[in-house]
Design an enzyme around this catalytic site. Sequence first.
Site, PDB file in Angstrom:
ATOM      1  N   THR A  81       0.871  -1.164   0.000  1.00 42.87           N
ATOM      2  CA  THR A  81       0.000   0.000   0.000  1.00 42.87           C
ATOM      3  C   THR A  81       0.903   1.207   0.000  1.00 42.87           C
ATOM      4  O   THR A  81       2.073   1.089   0.370  1.00 42.87           O
ATOM      5  CB  THR A  81      -0.836   0.009   1.307  1.00 42.87           C
ATOM      6  OG1 THR A  81      -1.497  -1.232   1.451  1.00 42.87           O
ATOM      7  CG2 THR A  81      -1.869   1.108   1.334  1.00 42.87           C
ATOM      8  N   GLY A 130      -9.866  -4.406   0.437  1.00 45.83           N
ATOM      9  CA  GLY A 130      -9.059  -4.478   1.652  1.00 45.83           C
ATOM     10  C   GLY A 130      -9.372  -3.348   2.611  1.00 45.83           C
ATOM     11  O   GLY A 130     -10.448  -2.747   2.586  1.00 45.83           O
ATOM     12  N   ASP A 131      -8.390  -3.055   3.460  1.00 45.20           N
ATOM     13  CA  ASP A 131      -8.566  -2.023   4.485  1.00 45.20           C
ATOM     14  C   ASP A 131      -8.441  -0.603   3.929  1.00 45.20           C
ATOM     15  O   ASP A 131      -8.990   0.349   4.495  1.00 45.20           O
ATOM     16  CB  ASP A 131      -7.516  -2.200   5.579  1.00 45.20           C
ATOM     17  CG  ASP A 131      -6.104  -2.078   4.997  1.00 45.20           C
ATOM     18  OD1 ASP A 131      -5.730  -2.933   4.177  1.00 45.20           O
ATOM     19  OD2 ASP A 131      -5.382  -1.120   5.357  1.00 45.20           O
ATOM     20  N   THR A 148      -0.738  -0.131   6.363  1.00 48.29           N
ATOM     21  CA  THR A 148      -0.325  -0.984   5.245  1.00 48.29           C
ATOM     22  C   THR A 148      -0.152  -2.417   5.763  1.00 48.29           C
ATOM     23  O   THR A 148       0.136  -2.633   6.931  1.00 48.29           O
ATOM     24  CB  THR A 148       0.981  -0.482   4.604  1.00 48.29           C
ATOM     25  OG1 THR A 148       1.437  -1.462   3.653  1.00 48.29           O
ATOM     26  CG2 THR A 148       2.085  -0.254   5.621  1.00 48.29           C
ATOM     27  N   GLY A 149      -0.328  -3.374   4.860  1.00 43.13           N
ATOM     28  CA  GLY A 149      -0.145  -4.774   5.263  1.00 43.13           C
ATOM     29  C   GLY A 149      -1.367  -5.601   4.935  1.00 43.13           C
ATOM     30  O   GLY A 149      -2.127  -5.254   4.022  1.00 43.13           O
ATOM     31  N   ARG A 180     -12.493  -8.399  -4.214  1.00 40.65           N
ATOM     32  CA  ARG A 180     -11.989  -8.291  -2.833  1.00 40.65           C
ATOM     33  C   ARG A 180     -11.614  -6.834  -2.533  1.00 40.65           C
ATOM     34  O   ARG A 180     -10.943  -6.181  -3.314  1.00 40.65           O
ATOM     35  CB  ARG A 180     -10.770  -9.203  -2.663  1.00 40.65           C
ATOM     36  CG  ARG A 180     -10.125  -9.127  -1.273  1.00 40.65           C
ATOM     37  CD  ARG A 180      -8.955  -8.165  -1.244  1.00 40.65           C
ATOM     38  NE  ARG A 180      -8.208  -8.242   0.013  1.00 40.65           N
ATOM     39  CZ  ARG A 180      -7.292  -7.350   0.373  1.00 40.65           C
ATOM     40  NH1 ARG A 180      -7.012  -6.322  -0.399  1.00 40.65           N
ATOM     41  NH2 ARG A 180      -6.649  -7.461   1.515  1.00 40.65           N
ATOM     42  N   GLY A 237      -4.734  -6.633   4.679  1.00 35.89           N
ATOM     43  CA  GLY A 237      -5.948  -5.853   4.865  1.00 35.89           C
ATOM     44  C   GLY A 237      -6.991  -6.523   5.730  1.00 35.89           C
ATOM     45  O   GLY A 237      -7.717  -5.851   6.464  1.00 35.89           O
TER      46      GLY A 237
HETATM   47  N1  GLY Z   1      -3.412  -3.197   2.887  1.00 40.53           N
HETATM   48  C1  GLY Z   1      -3.747  -3.370   1.544  1.00 40.53           C
HETATM   49  C2  GLY Z   1      -4.724  -4.426   1.323  1.00 40.53           C
HETATM   50  O1  GLY Z   1      -4.777  -5.399   2.072  1.00 40.53           O
HETATM   51  O2  GLY Z   1      -5.472  -4.320   0.394  1.00 40.53           O
END
Ligand code: GLY
Length: 297
Positions: free
Chosen positions: A163, A193-194, A214-215, A191, A217
Site C-alpha cells: 500500500t 481491503g482495508d 499498510t499490510g 476483494r 488488509g
Molecule cells: N493493505 C492493503 C490491502 O490489504 O489491500
Amino acid sequence: MRRFTIVVHGGAGPLPSEERGRAAAAGCLQTARIGHRILAEGGSALEAVQAACVALEDDPLFNAGTGSCLNEEGRIEMDAAIMEGTTRRVGAVAAITRVKNPVLVARRVMDRGRHVLLAGEGADRFAREEGFAPYPPALLVTAAALQRWQREREGKIPPRPGTVGAVAIDQEGRVAAATSTGGTSGKAPGRIGDSPIPGAGLYAHDAAGAVSATGQGEAILRGVLSRHICDRMAAGIPAQQAVEEGIRELARLGGEGGAIAVDREGRAGFASNTPFMSWAMIDADGQESSGYRCRLP
Ligand code: GLY
C-alpha cells in the site's frame, strides 16, 4: 505557527533486495518533499497528503496506481481513500479499474459529499461523470507486477500485500491522511481491503492525529487499526508509542503490516511487524529521514 510534518510510506512486507529497498526509501523521500513544500508554503495537510499519494501512485515501484499488483484473473482493481481531520470528511473508492490516480477520484467523492465510498463499476462511472480521463488498465500493469504475478501463480514466491500512504499536520494544526493500493496480489476479484475503509486503512481527527496503514488488509479491517491508533493519540499518547501499540494489536490478530502517524503536537511515528516497510518523514525544520528496515522495537 504550529509545527508541520509529513510522513509517507510505500508499503510493508517481506524484505525485497537491498537495492529495491533503497529505491523504495528514495521514492518515499522524494514524495515527502512534494508534500513538505506544500506545507511550508502554508498549504493544507489535505493538499499535501493528496499530492504525496499521487506521486506514489505514479511511481511504478509501488503497489498503487501504476505498478498495482494483479488479482487472480490477472486484472487490476484499486482501492484508495482520503480523509481530513477538522470535519472528518472522507472519500473513498474501491475496486476501481480505469483511472490513473484513484486517490484523486476518492478526493472528488469527498468533495461532492453525497457518499463516502463508491465501488467497482459505480466508482469508474463516477470518475467518467466527473471528467477523469478513461485510463487504459494495460498502462497500469508494469512488467515487474506481471512477472511477480506469474511467479506467484507458479508458487515460487508468496503473495505480497502493499500500500502507499501519507499523513500530515499543517501550520494551522489540521491533519489529513491518504492511502492507496492495488491490494494483495492474487486476490479474488471484488476483494476490498482495508485501504478505502475509514478507521481501518486510514483515519484523521484534529483532536488526535492522522494514520495510514499498510499490510494484510483482512487483519487491519478486523482490528480497525487506524482508528485504534488515533484513539491512543487522542488520549495523549505520542504518535510513535501509539503506532507501536497498534501494530502489537495487529500481531495479536495474526496480522502483518505497519502504520505511520502524526499526532496533534506534530510528532511522527512509524512501525511494522514485517522486516520491511519503506517510509520517509520531513519536519518543520526541514529535517529529513527515510528508510526501509522497519521492525517493531
Ligand atoms: N493493505 C492493503 C490491502 O490489504 O489491500
